[in-house]
Design a protein around this motif. Structure first.
Motif, short mmCIF file in Angstrom:
data_model
loop_
_atom_site.label_atom_id
_atom_site.label_comp_id
_atom_site.label_asym_id
_atom_site.label_seq_id
_atom_site.Cartn_x
_atom_site.Cartn_y
_atom_site.Cartn_z
N LEU A 124 0.82 -1.21 0.00
CA LEU A 124 0.00 0.00 0.00
C LEU A 124 0.86 1.26 0.00
CD1 LEU A 124 -2.79 1.47 0.44
CD2 LEU A 124 -2.33 1.21 2.91
N LEU A 125 1.83 1.33 0.89
CA LEU A 125 2.64 2.54 1.03
C LEU A 125 3.60 2.74 -0.13
CD1 LEU A 125 3.48 2.45 4.87
CD2 LEU A 125 1.57 3.58 3.70
N GLN A 126 4.11 1.65 -0.68
CA GLN A 126 5.07 1.77 -1.78
C GLN A 126 4.45 2.35 -3.06
OE1 GLN A 126 6.81 -2.17 -2.14
NE2 GLN A 126 8.63 -1.54 -0.98
N LYS A 127 3.13 2.37 -3.12
CA LYS A 127 2.48 2.96 -4.30
C LYS A 127 2.82 4.44 -4.43
CE LYS A 127 -1.53 -0.15 -4.21
NZ LYS A 127 -3.00 -0.25 -3.98
N LYS A 128 2.96 5.13 -3.31
CA LYS A 128 3.26 6.56 -3.34
C LYS A 128 4.57 6.92 -2.65
CE LYS A 128 -1.45 8.27 -3.91
NZ LYS A 128 -2.48 9.23 -3.44
N VAL A 129 5.07 5.98 -1.82
CA VAL A 129 6.37 6.20 -1.17
C VAL A 129 7.22 4.95 -1.41
CG1 VAL A 129 7.57 6.84 0.96
CG2 VAL A 129 5.21 7.58 0.60
N GLN A 134 10.79 -1.79 4.44
CA GLN A 134 10.44 -2.80 5.45
C GLN A 134 9.31 -2.30 6.33
OE1 GLN A 134 13.76 -4.61 7.54
NE2 GLN A 134 12.49 -5.13 9.29
N VAL A 135 8.39 -3.22 6.66
CA VAL A 135 7.26 -2.91 7.54
C VAL A 135 7.17 -3.98 8.62
CG1 VAL A 135 4.75 -2.61 7.71
CG2 VAL A 135 5.96 -1.78 5.69
N ASP A 136 7.01 -3.55 9.85
CA ASP A 136 6.79 -4.48 10.97
C ASP A 136 5.54 -4.02 11.72
OD1 ASP A 136 9.19 -6.30 10.96
OD2 ASP A 136 10.21 -4.37 11.10
N GLN A 178 6.05 12.99 2.86
CA GLN A 178 5.93 11.53 2.77
C GLN A 178 5.11 10.99 3.94
OE1 GLN A 178 9.92 9.95 2.52
NE2 GLN A 178 9.93 9.98 0.29
N CYS A 179 5.37 11.49 5.14
CA CYS A 179 4.64 11.00 6.31
C CYS A 179 3.16 11.38 6.23
CB CYS A 179 5.26 11.56 7.59
SG CYS A 179 6.85 10.79 8.00
N LYS A 180 2.87 12.56 5.72
CA LYS A 180 1.47 12.96 5.53
C LYS A 180 0.80 12.04 4.53
CE LYS A 180 1.64 17.91 6.62
NZ LYS A 180 1.47 19.28 6.07
N THR A 181 1.52 11.68 3.47
CA THR A 181 0.98 10.79 2.44
C THR A 181 0.71 9.41 3.01
OG1 THR A 181 2.12 11.98 0.65
CG2 THR A 181 1.45 9.70 0.21
N MET A 182 1.66 8.88 3.80
CA MET A 182 1.48 7.55 4.39
C MET A 182 0.34 7.56 5.40
SD MET A 182 5.39 6.09 4.77
CE MET A 182 5.98 7.44 5.81
N GLN A 183 0.23 8.62 6.17
CA GLN A 183 -0.87 8.73 7.13
C GLN A 183 -2.22 8.71 6.40
OE1 GLN A 183 -1.60 12.64 8.91
NE2 GLN A 183 -1.69 11.67 10.95
N GLU A 184 -2.29 9.42 5.30
CA GLU A 184 -3.53 9.46 4.52
C GLU A 184 -3.86 8.09 3.93
OE1 GLU A 184 -5.57 12.02 0.83
OE2 GLU A 184 -3.43 12.21 1.27
N LEU A 185 -2.85 7.40 3.42
CA LEU A 185 -3.06 6.07 2.85
C LEU A 185 -3.59 5.10 3.90
CD1 LEU A 185 0.15 5.75 0.64
CD2 LEU A 185 -2.20 5.82 -0.21
N LEU A 186 -2.98 5.12 5.07
CA LEU A 186 -3.40 4.22 6.16
C LEU A 186 -4.81 4.56 6.63
CD1 LEU A 186 -0.07 4.21 8.21
CD2 LEU A 186 -0.97 2.31 6.86
N ASN A 187 -5.09 5.84 6.76
CA ASN A 187 -6.42 6.26 7.23
C ASN A 187 -7.51 5.95 6.21
OD1 ASN A 187 -5.18 7.17 9.53
ND2 ASN A 187 -5.34 9.34 9.04
#
Length: 227
Positions: A124-129, A134-136, A178-187
């Motif tokens: 999910l995150l790699q689509k825009k970042v 790595q994800v844990d 980038q963090c704003k983008t990832m936060q939006e993707l997760l939300n």
């Protein structure tokens, strides 16, 4: 007269020393009461149907600057069990060790669900970042009823998401975006997480270096959040 003043000063100093030793050994009594109040609220919210009693004996743990409470529970058959709960000795007096929760975790099922969650979130995150490498996660479930992780899966507690990201030459402003983008993707996926910790990895003088950015689902990120 001078002797009386000297004795008075010595008495005040001795009382002060005793108080300092008492607080260091047993913690601040005001904070201890606040920690107990927060634990009571936590138990009511997390285990609303549980029959329990917070025991009077409380241990101050200087290493964590916390209080260790003993909670006596009683099941419908009358069987009593003691569980330990740790609460920080400072605002917001968070409960950070819940041994009831730990005792109920199905480790095998949780391990499988973690692997699925980590792959899903990474994709999910790699689509825009794309720099995310790595994800844990710490997905924890109580039984093996759940065989597949999805963003809609409700777990006993929200999850922690930990990321490793190649920093490269990105600036702090780019890290913020980038963090704003990832936060939006997760939300947008309605993933039930309580915090995401992004570790930006770089090599400095041949050694690994990490810069960390943490955010919650509702946090309004600003440049001051970028270390």
């Amino acid at each position: 007269m001078k002797k009386k003043i000297l004795y008075s000063l010595l008495a005040v100093s001795l009382i002060g020393l005793v108080l300092v030793i008492y607080i260091q050994a047993g913690g601040n009594p005001i904070n201890k009461n606040k920690a107990k109040e927060n634990l009571t609220a936590y138990l009511k919210e997390t285990y609303p149907d549980m029959d329990y009693e917070i025991k009077r004996s409380v241990k101050y743990v200087s290493i964590d600057d916390s209080y260790r409470f003993r909670v006596l529970t009683k099941d419908p058959l009358g069987v009593e069990t003691i569980y330990l709960f740790d609460v920080y000795n400072y605002k917001p007096f968070k409960v950070f060790n819940d041994t009831i929760h730990k005792s109920r975790i199905d480790k095998d099922s949780s391990k499988k669900l973690n692997a699925q969650a980590e792959q899903y979130i990474k994709t999910l995150l790699q689509k825009k970042v794309p720099e995310v490498n790595q994800v844990d996660t710490d997905v924890e479930v109580y039984n093996n009823d759940a065989t597949k992780w999805t963003p809609q899966l409700k777990t006993p507690k929200p999850i922690l998401i930990m990321l490793e990201i190649d920093k490269g030459n990105v600036t702090k402003e780019q890290m913020l975006q980038q963090c704003k983008t990832m936060q939006e993707l997760l939300n947008n996926e309605s993933i039930d997480y309580y915090m995401t910790e992004a570790g930006y990895r770089s090599i400095v003088n041949g050694e690994e270096n990490y810069e960390y950015v943490s955010f919650t689902p509702k946090q309004k990120l600003t440049i001051s959040d970028i270390n």
